[in-house]
Design a protein around this motif. Structure first.
Motif, short mmCIF file in Angstrom:
data_model
loop_
_atom_site.label_atom_id
_atom_site.label_comp_id
_atom_site.label_asym_id
_atom_site.label_seq_id
_atom_site.Cartn_x
_atom_site.Cartn_y
_atom_site.Cartn_z
N GLN A 208 80.91 68.69 -19.52
CA GLN A 208 82.18 69.06 -18.88
C GLN A 208 82.48 70.56 -19.01
N VAL A 209 81.49 71.38 -18.69
CA VAL A 209 81.69 72.83 -18.76
C VAL A 209 82.38 73.30 -17.49
N SER A 210 82.95 74.51 -17.54
CA SER A 210 83.68 75.04 -16.38
C SER A 210 82.75 75.68 -15.36
N ARG A 211 81.68 76.35 -15.84
CA ARG A 211 80.75 77.04 -14.93
C ARG A 211 79.35 76.93 -15.50
N LEU A 212 78.37 76.88 -14.60
CA LEU A 212 76.96 76.83 -15.00
C LEU A 212 76.22 78.01 -14.39
N ILE A 217 63.98 81.62 -15.44
CA ILE A 217 63.47 81.25 -14.12
C ILE A 217 62.01 81.68 -13.98
N TRP A 218 61.20 80.79 -13.49
CA TRP A 218 59.82 81.17 -13.20
C TRP A 218 59.82 82.06 -11.97
N PRO A 219 59.06 83.17 -12.01
CA PRO A 219 59.13 84.14 -10.91
C PRO A 219 58.74 83.57 -9.55
N HIS A 220 57.94 82.52 -9.53
CA HIS A 220 57.48 81.99 -8.24
C HIS A 220 58.37 80.87 -7.70
N HIS A 221 59.43 80.53 -8.41
CA HIS A 221 60.30 79.47 -7.90
C HIS A 221 61.29 79.98 -6.86
N ASN A 222 61.64 79.09 -5.94
CA ASN A 222 62.65 79.42 -4.95
C ASN A 222 64.03 79.23 -5.59
N GLU A 223 64.79 80.31 -5.70
CA GLU A 223 66.04 80.26 -6.48
C GLU A 223 67.12 79.43 -5.78
N GLU A 224 67.12 79.47 -4.46
CA GLU A 224 68.13 78.65 -3.75
C GLU A 224 67.89 77.17 -4.01
N GLN A 225 66.61 76.80 -4.05
CA GLN A 225 66.29 75.39 -4.34
C GLN A 225 66.74 75.02 -5.75
N LEU A 226 66.55 75.92 -6.68
CA LEU A 226 66.97 75.64 -8.06
C LEU A 226 68.48 75.42 -8.13
N VAL A 227 69.22 76.31 -7.48
CA VAL A 227 70.69 76.19 -7.50
C VAL A 227 71.12 74.89 -6.82
N ARG A 228 70.50 74.58 -5.70
CA ARG A 228 70.86 73.32 -4.99
C ARG A 228 70.58 72.11 -5.87
N ALA A 229 69.42 72.13 -6.55
CA ALA A 229 69.05 70.99 -7.41
C ALA A 229 70.05 70.83 -8.54
N ALA A 230 70.46 71.94 -9.14
CA ALA A 230 71.44 71.86 -10.24
C ALA A 230 72.79 71.41 -9.71
N GLN A 231 73.18 71.97 -8.57
CA GLN A 231 74.50 71.63 -8.01
C GLN A 231 74.60 70.16 -7.64
N GLY A 232 73.42 69.56 -7.35
CA GLY A 232 73.39 68.15 -7.00
C GLY A 232 73.77 67.23 -8.14
N SER A 233 73.76 67.73 -9.38
CA SER A 233 74.10 66.84 -10.49
C SER A 233 75.33 67.28 -11.28
N THR A 234 76.10 68.22 -10.75
CA THR A 234 77.35 68.57 -11.44
C THR A 234 78.43 69.01 -10.46
N GLU A 235 79.67 68.80 -10.86
CA GLU A 235 80.81 69.28 -10.08
C GLU A 235 81.14 70.73 -10.43
N ALA A 236 80.65 71.19 -11.58
CA ALA A 236 80.93 72.57 -11.99
C ALA A 236 80.22 73.53 -11.03
N PRO A 237 80.85 74.66 -10.72
CA PRO A 237 80.17 75.62 -9.86
C PRO A 237 78.89 76.16 -10.51
N VAL A 238 77.82 76.25 -9.72
CA VAL A 238 76.51 76.69 -10.24
C VAL A 238 76.13 78.01 -9.58
N ARG A 239 75.67 78.95 -10.38
CA ARG A 239 75.16 80.22 -9.86
C ARG A 239 73.84 80.53 -10.55
N MET A 240 73.06 81.37 -9.91
CA MET A 240 71.85 81.91 -10.52
C MET A 240 72.23 83.16 -11.31
N ALA A 241 71.75 83.28 -12.53
CA ALA A 241 72.00 84.50 -13.31
C ALA A 241 71.37 85.68 -12.57
#
Ligand code: ZN
Length: 249
Positions: A208-212, A217-241
């Motif tokens: 129950q955190v406020s922000r994630l 991050i692995w350099p070869h990963h697609n960052e938008e996909q990572l954010v989407r995957a994380a956002q799919g399992s929480t209501e907290a707003p997710v951003r990439m550092a």
């Protein structure tokens, strides 16, 4: 006038190596004129000079002793001891798990870095910061998740870990969860040592955190996909550092 909130600055966010111009794990946490560094991966010493003078650094906490989290500590000691200072920086305490012992023994350096072993049950009072820990699940290497509280807010940094209950408990109600999100899909390992981005989202949701904020991050990963995957399992707003970005807590 000093900002009344705790400020966290991302110096590096990659693992296990950075892309061109990037850096591995390292974060500055500042509050009421004090500066605590969380991890000191390669590239962080260059990056930190955009934000502080070396003499402003008070403490370093290393989540664990893997090279991508500590390698610039061996450069920081030169910066602290050989820089052109009018007044020499005070010694900096470096808190870290004691294993592997050979790695731990390399952290201490003359009068500039003083290594102090920490364990999961420790509570550190460092100026305005109250710091507590939880044991991560990261294979054979002990890894600590870190909770930093001030009078204004709470930051929790997972270090390197698989999704596990002790880290979940430590992260409870944090204002900002800085979580590793190493994998996009779960690897076929017998022993899990890291989280997927979706698991980072689960951690945020269960705690129950406020922000994630996703990092490690692995350099070869697609960052938008990572954010989407994380956002799919929480209501907290997710951003990439983002390197160089500052977050108020
Ligand atoms: Zn690691």
């Amino acid at each position: 006038m000093a900002c009344a909130k705790m400020k966290m600055t991302v110096l590096g966010r990659y693992s296990p190596y950075p892309p061109p111009g990037g850096a591995c794990s390292g974060y500055l946490v500042q509050h009421r004129g004090c500066t605590l560094m969380l991890d000191c991966g390669n590239g962080c010493v260059a990056a930190m000079q955009d934000h502080i003078d070396f003499s402003e650094l008070n403490w370093v906490i290393l989540s664990h002793l893997h090279p991508d989290h500590i390698s610039d500590l061996f450069i920081l000691r030169y910066a602290l001891s050989l820089g052109p200072y009018e007044t020499h920086p005070a010694e900096v305490a470096v808190f870290a798990p004691g294993q592997p012992a050979e790695e731990f023994s390399r952290l201490q350096y003359e009068q500039v870095l003083v290594a102090e072993e920490i364990s999961v049950s420790d509570c550190l009072s460092l100026g305005p910061f109250a710091v507590t820990f939880a044991a991560g699940q990261h294979g054979k290497t002990p890894s600590l998740a870190v909770r930093v509280e001030t009078d204004r807010g709470t930051l929790v940094y997972t270090g390197d870990t698989a999704l596990c209950q002790p880290v979940e408990r430590l992260a409870r109600d944090a204002d900002l969860l800085l979580s590793e999100a190493t994998h996009l899909t779960a690897p076929h390992e017998q022993q899990r040592r890291h989280m997927t981005a979706a698991e980072a989202g689960m951690l945020a949701e269960r705690a129950q955190v406020s922000r994630l904020l996703l990092t490690h991050i692995w350099p070869h990963h697609n960052e938008e996909q990572l954010v989407r995957a994380a956002q799919g399992s929480t209501e907290a707003p997710v951003r990439m550092a983002r390197e160089g970005q500052q977050y108020l807590i």
